[in-house]
Structures are given as structure tokens and as C-alpha cells.
Design an enzyme around this catalytic site. Sequence first.
Site, mmCIF file in Angstrom:
data_model
loop_
_atom_site.group_PDB
_atom_site.id
_atom_site.type_symbol
_atom_site.label_atom_id
_atom_site.label_comp_id
_atom_site.label_asym_id
_atom_site.label_seq_id
_atom_site.Cartn_x
_atom_site.Cartn_y
_atom_site.Cartn_z
ATOM 1 N N HIS A 1 44.241 -133.383 -26.774
ATOM 2 C CA HIS A 1 44.396 -131.931 -26.839
ATOM 3 C C HIS A 1 43.219 -131.167 -26.226
ATOM 4 O O HIS A 1 43.085 -129.966 -26.453
ATOM 5 C CB HIS A 1 44.604 -131.498 -28.290
ATOM 6 C CG HIS A 1 45.793 -132.134 -28.936
ATOM 7 N ND1 HIS A 1 47.084 -131.940 -28.480
ATOM 8 C CD2 HIS A 1 45.893 -132.989 -30.001
ATOM 9 C CE1 HIS A 1 47.936 -132.632 -29.232
ATOM 10 N NE2 HIS A 1 47.236 -133.274 -30.156
ATOM 11 N N PRO B 1 42.273 -119.829 -36.098
ATOM 12 C CA PRO B 1 41.029 -119.165 -36.481
ATOM 13 C C PRO B 1 41.146 -117.641 -36.499
ATOM 14 O O PRO B 1 41.892 -117.064 -35.710
ATOM 15 C CB PRO B 1 40.038 -119.608 -35.396
ATOM 16 C CG PRO B 1 40.642 -120.807 -34.762
ATOM 17 C CD PRO B 1 42.127 -120.566 -34.832
ATOM 18 N N GLU B 2 40.399 -117.031 -37.416
ATOM 19 C CA GLU B 2 40.393 -115.584 -37.542
ATOM 20 C C GLU B 2 39.050 -115.037 -37.053
ATOM 21 O O GLU B 2 38.250 -115.759 -36.468
ATOM 22 C CB GLU B 2 40.683 -115.212 -38.998
ATOM 23 C CG GLU B 2 42.056 -115.705 -39.453
ATOM 24 C CD GLU B 2 42.389 -115.393 -40.898
ATOM 25 O OE1 GLU B 2 41.614 -114.673 -41.556
ATOM 26 O OE2 GLU B 2 43.434 -115.865 -41.370
ATOM 27 N N ARG C 1 47.986 -127.175 -31.004
ATOM 28 C CA ARG C 1 49.278 -126.480 -31.053
ATOM 29 C C ARG C 1 49.550 -125.627 -29.814
ATOM 30 O O ARG C 1 50.637 -125.074 -29.660
ATOM 31 C CB ARG C 1 49.359 -125.632 -32.327
ATOM 32 C CG ARG C 1 49.223 -126.481 -33.590
ATOM 33 C CD ARG C 1 49.320 -125.671 -34.861
ATOM 34 N NE ARG C 1 50.676 -125.196 -35.094
ATOM 35 C CZ ARG C 1 51.053 -124.507 -36.169
ATOM 36 N NH1 ARG C 1 50.167 -124.217 -37.110
ATOM 37 N NH2 ARG C 1 52.295 -124.110 -36.307
ATOM 38 N N ARG D 1 52.612 -93.957 -45.787
ATOM 39 C CA ARG D 1 53.039 -95.232 -45.220
ATOM 40 C C ARG D 1 53.660 -96.105 -46.307
ATOM 41 O O ARG D 1 53.077 -96.299 -47.371
ATOM 42 C CB ARG D 1 51.854 -95.956 -44.590
ATOM 43 C CG ARG D 1 51.294 -95.242 -43.365
ATOM 44 C CD ARG D 1 52.303 -95.209 -42.224
ATOM 45 N NE ARG D 1 52.629 -96.525 -41.731
ATOM 46 C CZ ARG D 1 51.984 -97.116 -40.712
ATOM 47 N NH1 ARG D 1 50.976 -96.500 -40.107
ATOM 48 N NH2 ARG D 1 52.331 -98.311 -40.308
#
Length: 273
Positions: free
Chosen positions: A91, A2-3, A110, A152
Site C-alpha cells: 500500500h 486521520p483527522e 483504503r 438550525r
Amino acid sequence: MPELPEVETTRRGIEPHVIGRSISRITIRDKRLRWPIPDSLPAWAEDQTIVRVERRSKYLLLVLERGTVLVHLGMSGSLRVLLDDPTPTKHDHVDVELDNGIRLRYNDPRRFGAWLYTEQPVNEHSLIEKLGPEPLTDAFNFDYFYPLTRKRKTKIKTFIMDAHIVVGVGNIYANEALFLSGINPHKLAGKITKAETTLLISNIKKVLARAIDQGGTTLKDFVGGDGKPGYFAQSLNVYGRTGLPCFQCESLIKEMRTNNRGTFYCSHCQPSR
């Protein structure tokens, strides 16, 4: 994944159920996460009251009376509110039981997430202290961002995904913001113009805000605090749409790899220049 939008969705989902509640018990079924869960966490947190639920970058912060629990959902984690006590699955690694019988259940197939705690100001924690500004705040603006891009040679997609520059712009949302801005993901950060910078900042904010409004993006595992998936996947313009026609020009969406991540773009709407 998730972000940031998924973490913010989780924060909003659990907040009404936990503020002002005391932690009765913490059950750890598997402490082998990205960093091992400290054995001392249950004894430290139990009987403390949850004062606030905050978010910093992709970290959920359970602010207690005498410190903060830091929760990271990793790549596949979720934190759900349960009104009863269903049998844990394989899990379901952590349960936080509150004094009203509600529990928070952390699931992470995970095991790349984290449960840590600190008694010091959380902004001084080693995982937090060097992070860039939040993208949805006024601190993320042209005067801050544009000077950092000068000279950059980093690709702009990589640049905006650097949490030391700005937090929470994960792979899905970087792809989408760059598409809306008409910027090729491989363009060097030092080459973007002032006009492109203004547009990119605006679209990063827009994409993240829209994703939060739609409960985040569910591609595989993510569910919010209420156990429901996010619906922003239905609004994606380029991410995961390799070989499909662009919604703007009907050219086929292309995919390339950037730092071992899938990068999706329209070569017509985002030309190399």
C-alpha cells in the site's frame, strides 16, 4: 480518521526534513486514489524546492516555488519520513525523494486519500475555497459561531462536523468536545444556549490542542511522520467506550448512530434537554 490532529502531527513531523529541499523524483506506484493522481504531477513538481509545509483543514499543503501539492490522508493514509529506501509494501503508493536522499512515503490501504496540485493560490482551489475557519484560530469564536446556530434544526454533533462551519472537528473530537461541554450530541444546534456555545468552542479548541500535543489518536492505522502512533486514545472519555463506566459519574457510556457514524455519550453528564 486521520483527522485534524493527525494531519497536523504529520505536518510537524515532516516539516524539519523537507523545508528548503528540492524534489529529485516522485514515484507513483498506484494513482487510483479518491481522485486519480495526475500523470503530470512528477514532471511538474520535480526540481522544485519545498518552501513551506502548511495545513488547511485535513489537507497537507507542500508549498513549492510555483504552486502547491495538496495531500489528503483519506481514512487510512500516512506520510512518513524515511532516511533510507526500504522495500515498498503493498500500500505504499507514492514516494517523494528529496535532494538529500530523504524520502516521503505515502501509504494508504483504503486509497481514499489524494495527491493533487495547483499552480493557482491554494485558497482558490475548489476543495479549499469554501471551507470554514480553522478551529484553533481566533476566527473561530462566539461572534462567528453562535449566529450560525440560530434556527438550525441540525443536530449539534453534525453541525460542528460540517467543514463549511468549522474545519477539522472529526468524529472522535466532536464526541469528546460535546462530552466535556455537557451537551447531548442530538440536541439541535438552534437550541444551544450562549453559555453552552462558549463552553463548546473552548472545549473544541482544548480537545484538538491536547490531541496534537499527544501526536494524534491511533485506533488502527495512523502513524505520524516519524512512524510513531498517536497517544490521545489513552485520554478518550467517551469515544469507543460503549458499555464502560463514565469517568465522571460511573454511568455506562452509550452509543447511537448519527449520519452512519458512532456517537458516544453519557446520558447522565449529557442529558437530553
